[in-house]
Design an enzyme around this catalytic site. Structure first.
Site, short mmCIF file in Angstrom:
data_model
loop_
_atom_site.label_atom_id
_atom_site.label_comp_id
_atom_site.label_asym_id
_atom_site.label_seq_id
_atom_site.Cartn_x
_atom_site.Cartn_y
_atom_site.Cartn_z
N ARG A 43 38.97 41.03 42.24
CA ARG A 43 38.07 40.17 42.52
C ARG A 43 37.03 41.69 42.19
O ARG A 43 37.62 42.58 41.06
CB ARG A 43 37.65 40.39 43.99
CG ARG A 43 39.38 41.01 44.84
CD ARG A 43 38.39 43.33 44.43
NE ARG A 43 37.10 43.48 45.67
CZ ARG A 43 35.94 43.89 44.59
NH1 ARG A 43 37.62 45.26 44.24
NH2 ARG A 43 35.86 44.86 44.85
N ARG A 74 34.87 30.89 42.30
CA ARG A 74 33.68 31.78 43.42
C ARG A 74 31.88 31.64 42.71
O ARG A 74 32.34 32.08 41.22
CB ARG A 74 34.72 33.23 42.96
CG ARG A 74 34.99 33.47 43.68
CD ARG A 74 35.93 34.79 44.43
NE ARG A 74 34.97 35.65 45.55
CZ ARG A 74 34.54 36.29 45.15
NH1 ARG A 74 35.32 37.48 44.93
NH2 ARG A 74 34.46 36.72 47.17
N ASP A 97 26.60 41.21 42.34
CA ASP A 97 27.53 40.19 41.53
C ASP A 97 26.47 39.06 40.16
O ASP A 97 27.44 38.73 40.05
CB ASP A 97 27.51 39.72 42.84
CG ASP A 97 29.23 39.91 43.55
OD1 ASP A 97 28.82 41.18 44.29
OD2 ASP A 97 30.45 39.61 42.61
O1 MRU Z 1 33.95 39.77 47.25
P1 MRU Z 1 34.22 40.77 46.01
O2 MRU Z 1 35.34 41.66 46.31
O3 MRU Z 1 34.46 40.19 44.72
O4 MRU Z 1 32.82 41.87 45.66
C1 MRU Z 1 32.71 42.66 45.59
C2 MRU Z 1 30.97 42.93 45.23
O5 MRU Z 1 30.51 42.52 45.72
C3 MRU Z 1 30.77 44.29 44.22
O6 MRU Z 1 30.06 44.85 44.53
C4 MRU Z 1 30.27 44.05 42.73
O7 MRU Z 1 31.42 42.55 42.49
C5 MRU Z 1 30.02 44.72 42.00
S1 MRU Z 1 31.60 45.02 40.88
C6 MRU Z 1 30.67 46.26 40.25
#
Ligand code: MRU
Length: 346
Positions: free
Chosen positions: A50, A93, A239
């Site tokens: 993730r 996702r 993201d």
């Molecule tokens: O749901 P996740 O754990 O994939 O979410 C990750 C985040 O929100 C991070 O802050 C984002 O992906 C930036 S990672 C460098």
């Protein structure tokens, strides 16, 4: 300091993809090895891997698996198989744009080949390049943001935007690592980040392993800490950052940004070029809604009564007026973001 978290979250290993199983952290640290693109898609969906940059590279490697496993002898048949693997990976996702960036990049490369053999070689080389590039880009990003942190600062973050969210080094935590490499004393305030607990499980794991000072807090303690003057700046990952300067990141980021504004604390999202979506404005982004069990359970144990309705948005949106500046590998992006993002990122 070159002993920082040196494990790779995702790596290409002799025709297979190796990933740290992040669902087992912090209690167990082990790699899983995948040989089929379907396994990679499940790993992305279930958050074995993730973090926006890490899932971009993982998806590219999923496509490399589809390529090397293909039995097609004609290029159009091969490309049809690739398109179907790409569609499956795209469906995992919806919010992190890096996923689509990784897939599009590999598909574009595949499209430049004139034989199946050449396509297979080019696709796996591209996925491997993306793995190497990710670490390099994050190091550059870290250096470009390190001056925002002063000696003795406490940095509030959210979720995990560290080595585990990338191939290595990290975005928000990459900035922290770069500041520590400059010899500064830095402390990180780590909200646990319900419901999936990436802060408690992953960010704390990385920082403790790297001996970077940190304190774990509950998500509900953020406002109180700011009101006591215990936060010098907020640095978070992203993201997706749209061309109009809206920052989509882990749920809880928006409330940090609002509180930061209230308390005069600078708020810095840190993200590589691959997180910027120059094609879309904020109204066009889908926020992932994840399963109710993430909220009504904690680590498999039910904490809410049966039958209670649950909402579980996994990300939120921070508007540009709450952002001080954005840290990228190309330098800082400042307001007006709607003008400067397309200028610096195109
Ligand atoms: O749901 P996740 O754990 O994939 O979410 C990750 C985040 O929100 C991070 O802050 C984002 O992906 C930036 S990672 C460098």
């Amino acid at each position: 300091m070159d002993n920082f978290f040196t494990l790779r979250t995702v790596t290409w290993d002799n025709g297979a993809v190796k990933m740290i199983d992040q669902t087992a952290l912090p209690n167990r640290l082990y790699y899983v090895r995948f040989t089929h693109p379907e396994q990679v898609a499940v790993a992305i969906k279930t958050m074995v891997v993730r973090g926006a940059p890490a899932i971009g590279v993982a998806a590219a490697m999923g496509l490399a698996l589809a390529a090397v496993r293909s039995k097609a002898t004609k290029l159009p048949d091969f490309m049809r198989e690739m398109e179907s693997a790409a569609a499956m990976l795209r469906g995992t996702r919806p919010t992190a744009v890096n996923l689509f960036w990784g897939i599009d990049r590999v598909m574009k490369t595949a499209g430049t080949a004139s034989t199946v053999r050449e396509a297979k070689e080019k696709v796996s080389a591209e996925a491997k390049d993306m793995e190497e590039e990710d670490v390099e880009v994050n190091r550059r990003l870290g250096r470009s943001g390190a001056d925002l942190i002063h000696n003795g600062d406490t940095v509030l973050t959210q979720c995990n935007a560290g080595a585990l969210a990338t191939v290595g080094y990290g975005t928000a935590l990459g900035v922290v690592r770069a500041a520590v490499e400059q010899g500064k004393l830095v402390k990180v305030l780590v909200p646990e980040t319900r419901p999936a607990l990436q802060g408690a499980r992953l960010t704390a794991f990385e920082l403790v392993r790297d001996r970077i000072a940190c304190t774990l807090i509950s998500d509900t303690a953020v406002g109180h800490m700011m009101s006591l003057g215990r936060v010098d700046c907020v640095i978070v990952g992203a993201d997706r950052i749209t061309r109009d300067g809206y920052v989509f990141n882990k749920i809880g980021t928006y409330q940090e940004a609002v509180l930061a504004k209230r308390h005069g604390v600078p708020f810095y999202p840190a993200a590589p070029r691959s997180t910027f979506d120059l094609a879309r404005s904020h109204e066009q982004v889908t926020i992932e809604e994840r399963g109710a069990e993430e909220v009504f359970q904690i680590r498999g144990r039910r904490i809410a009564p049966r039958g209670v309705p649950v909402a579980n948005p996994a990300f939120d949106m921070t508007p540009p007026e709450l952002v001080t500046s954005m840290v990228t590998e190309r330098g800082l992006v400042k307001a007006p973001f709607g003008e400067n993002i397309p200028r610096l990122m195109s």
